[in-house]
Design a protein around this motif. Sequence first.
Motif, PDB file in Angstrom:
ATOM      1  N   GLU A  30      -6.248   9.703 -55.881  1.00  0.00           N
ATOM      2  CA  GLU A  30      -5.501   8.877 -54.910  1.00  0.00           C
ATOM      3  C   GLU A  30      -3.987   9.004 -55.120  1.00  0.00           C
ATOM      4  O   GLU A  30      -3.221   8.860 -54.172  1.00  0.00           O
ATOM      5  N   ILE A  33      -2.867  12.084 -53.226  1.00  0.00           N
ATOM      6  CA  ILE A  33      -3.046  11.913 -51.773  1.00  0.00           C
ATOM      7  C   ILE A  33      -2.018  10.922 -51.234  1.00  0.00           C
ATOM      8  O   ILE A  33      -1.417  11.143 -50.183  1.00  0.00           O
ATOM      9  N   ALA A  34      -1.782   9.843 -51.971  1.00  0.00           N
ATOM     10  CA  ALA A  34      -0.783   8.858 -51.519  1.00  0.00           C
ATOM     11  C   ALA A  34       0.609   9.496 -51.487  1.00  0.00           C
ATOM     12  O   ALA A  34       1.369   9.315 -50.532  1.00  0.00           O
ATOM     13  N   ASN A  35       0.933  10.250 -52.526  1.00  0.00           N
ATOM     14  CA  ASN A  35       2.243  10.928 -52.518  1.00  0.00           C
ATOM     15  C   ASN A  35       2.342  11.923 -51.367  1.00  0.00           C
ATOM     16  O   ASN A  35       3.389  12.047 -50.725  1.00  0.00           O
ATOM     17  N   ILE A  37       0.835  11.741 -48.474  1.00  0.00           N
ATOM     18  CA  ILE A  37       1.019  11.024 -47.205  1.00  0.00           C
ATOM     19  C   ILE A  37       2.471  10.567 -47.074  1.00  0.00           C
ATOM     20  O   ILE A  37       3.124  10.776 -46.051  1.00  0.00           O
ATOM     21  N   GLU A  41       4.995  12.477 -44.428  1.00  0.00           N
ATOM     22  CA  GLU A  41       5.331  11.803 -43.166  1.00  0.00           C
ATOM     23  C   GLU A  41       6.835  11.641 -42.986  1.00  0.00           C
ATOM     24  O   GLU A  41       7.292  11.116 -41.978  1.00  0.00           O
ATOM     25  N   THR A 106       2.887  12.292 -38.500  1.00  0.00           N
ATOM     26  CA  THR A 106       1.785  11.481 -39.017  1.00  0.00           C
ATOM     27  C   THR A 106       0.677  12.370 -39.574  1.00  0.00           C
ATOM     28  O   THR A 106       0.268  13.329 -38.936  1.00  0.00           O
ATOM     29  N   LEU A 107       0.211  12.052 -40.770  1.00  0.00           N
ATOM     30  CA  LEU A 107      -0.918  12.782 -41.347  1.00  0.00           C
ATOM     31  C   LEU A 107      -2.186  11.956 -41.142  1.00  0.00           C
ATOM     32  O   LEU A 107      -2.149  10.737 -41.232  1.00  0.00           O
ATOM     33  N   SER A 108      -3.273  12.630 -40.859  1.00  0.00           N
ATOM     34  CA  SER A 108      -4.528  11.887 -40.779  1.00  0.00           C
ATOM     35  C   SER A 108      -5.419  12.302 -41.944  1.00  0.00           C
ATOM     36  O   SER A 108      -5.480  13.475 -42.306  1.00  0.00           O
ATOM     37  N   VAL A 109      -6.049  11.284 -42.512  1.00  0.00           N
ATOM     38  CA  VAL A 109      -6.874  11.511 -43.706  1.00  0.00           C
ATOM     39  C   VAL A 109      -8.330  11.338 -43.330  1.00  0.00           C
ATOM     40  O   VAL A 109      -8.747  10.257 -42.918  1.00  0.00           O
ATOM     41  N   GLU A 110      -9.083  12.397 -43.425  1.00  0.00           N
ATOM     42  CA  GLU A 110     -10.519  12.323 -43.175  1.00  0.00           C
ATOM     43  C   GLU A 110     -11.218  12.411 -44.518  1.00  0.00           C
ATOM     44  O   GLU A 110     -10.570  12.549 -45.549  1.00  0.00           O
ATOM     45  N   GLN A 111     -12.554  12.353 -44.467  1.00  0.00           N
ATOM     46  CA  GLN A 111     -13.263  12.362 -45.743  1.00  0.00           C
ATOM     47  C   GLN A 111     -13.011  13.655 -46.521  1.00  0.00           C
ATOM     48  O   GLN A 111     -12.861  13.639 -47.736  1.00  0.00           O
ATOM     49  N   ILE A 370      -9.494  18.442 -49.139  1.00  0.00           N
ATOM     50  CA  ILE A 370      -9.142  17.534 -50.239  1.00  0.00           C
ATOM     51  C   ILE A 370      -9.773  17.977 -51.560  1.00  0.00           C
ATOM     52  O   ILE A 370      -9.102  18.043 -52.595  1.00  0.00           O
TER      53      ILE A 370
END
Lengths: 397, 332
Positions: A30, A33-35, A37, A41, A106-111, A370
């Motif tokens: 996480e 991934i958080a960084n 995003i 953005e 905008t980034l979209s996060v899928e599974q 991912i």
Amino acid sequence: MKTSTAVDYTFEEILDWLPELEANLEEVGEIIIANLIMLGEIPAPTFHEERRVNFLTDRFSEIGLLNSSTDEVGNGVGILEGENDDDNILIVAHADTPFSENVDHTLSVEQKYIRGPGVADNSLGLAAVASLPSIFEFLDITLKKNLILMGATRSLGRGNLEGLRFFLDNNELPISAGLSVEGAQLGRLSHVSIGMLRGEITCTIPEEYDWSRFGDASAILTINEVINKINDIPLPKRPRTSIVLGSIEGGTTYNTIATNASLRFEIRSESSDMVEEIGHRMEEFVAEISSKTGDEINLDIFARREPGGIKFSHPLARKTRFIMEELNVQPRLSPSTSELAAFIDKNIPAITLGITRGDNIRELDENILIEPIYKGLTQLIGTILAIDGGYCDTEQD
Amino acid sequence: MEDTVTQNKIEKWLSENTYHHSEFWDLKKMVERKEEQNLTISLCLPTLNEENTIGKEVVLFKSELMSRYPLLDEIAVVDSGSDDRTREVAASFGADVYLANEILPELETKKGKGENLWKAIYQLKGDIIVYVDADIKNIHPRFAYGLIAPLIYRPEVQYVKAFYDRPLAVSNEVRPSGGGRVTEILIRPLFSLFFPELTAIIQPLSGEYAVRRNVLEEIPFPIGYGVETSHLIDVYSKYGLDAFAQTDLDQRVHRNQTTRALGRMAFGLLQTFINRAKSLGIVKEMAEYNTILRQFQVQKEDYQQVEYEIEEHERPPMIEIEEYRKKFQVET
């Protein structure tokens, strides 16, 4: 292999530890991934990376890195201190992307995927650099060498690696190795830079409508003529040489003659002589077409790279291959025209690594997987540990 | 005279209780103050078919506001029964995932966002619950900490509401500020008529707010469109305007609704408003209203009615639910 003080471990111990490291990294996935995003953005077109770099240096300050700062050309730098401060490893990711401020970032996060412009090139690379201090803290690893973490500005297009070149020209820290981090593709192992010359040909024709040239007075037709000439240039098989016609623009609508057109290109070759020779030929035929048509044609060469790099057998390249193979990542040796070239100019052994697999790179629907990120990070950390342990120095062999 | 009193009251409240999220950048300090007060904070994300946005919200809040700065004690998705992969995605990124129907299952089943929010009071443990809609594309930690902060720093504040007001360019010119279409056409005129002080809340319908448990457990919850409006009226009636604060969270990017969808929303909101106005004695002797909204469509020259049955059911204050009182050891 956890330690809060730097210890000597063998290269084999590093290799043995990699599977455990990969599993551990999934626990802190996480963070990256958080960084990704938050960095991704923030728009960062070349020459306008300030906000993205500020976020990076804020991250460095939050975790307590020394000398977290930006320099005259806007590079963001933080130093993760090692136990012996007489040697440094430079980990760099370019902070700029080819997308303008107006593009929805905008980034979209899928599974399984993360999508959005610049996500692979190079928001993920930069997020990896931003996350390394937290990851080392989580893993409780202290290095012997300092890790200089850097988000480099003005890298792409007309930026011509200005950020990294400025840093290497002006900093006084001895750097024993460089790692350039790109979001994609995992398995990439670039250790040589090819000769390159990057430029733009622009054509402008007079505004007045010239009836005597009815039907052929168009900047697009002139650029077309230029392209025909480029296609006529014979390219040798050895040294391997190519001309990339990257983008073309011209005109405004259906029924107005195009008064402006431009062509962006890159000449690449294993031989700098060949690059120069093709460059000269371009200058000649641009002048020839210009005099024939009366159009104003400009050839602007704004980026050059000299071929060079470390050998395939250099310990840095070899040990990284072993690390990749241990992680079941097939190394793909591809020459680079990116940050590596700046290291090569300074005779610093360096490689470029990719973090995950991605598609539609530099398109609006750019996307990355991912799950391979953890393997990519493991490879990066393994390589850092190998450099830190002295296993990538030429003297060791 | 009364107008001046209201005007002064609103002016004072705007200057003292309206924040911008950037005032709360120091998360380390915020966590310290939270720990000093021994507070627990829960984030609730109500969902219905939000597989495209939920993963990003969960991973960002978890990384930034649980791992990096331990401001949140839990992140919970309360789902209305999505038929896409919302619950699976949310769980894969580490949220606690609940189906609204499985919380307090002995109660009659109802479906709606307000139902999820209400059941979260029972299911979640926080002294403060922050609700954030799950359809925000440009999600950022500020959507939670910007709302939590006034509750941490000011014990007298009970309810913090989000608003979104990022101008593209700032000059000295006066520019209008406010909410969306339903707010400006329906809610603000109604508040102006009957609750003038509540007009100070710039975006009364925003789906993001942080509230203390002791307030949440004492107010009823419409399960549909009216939950935000009823909260404002109920909390205002009970505690006054000073119990509220609002935080500007800059821009919020989300799905835009059609005018017809907003019409249905306005219909539900009006029901809630009328119910509140009746119970507070503001409106007397009003006839029973219909619960069918008619919208129209045309096919060639044939105009057709489209009927929507929209009835705003309401859950009682959670404190009236016996299971809740047992779980949280509330004395009767």
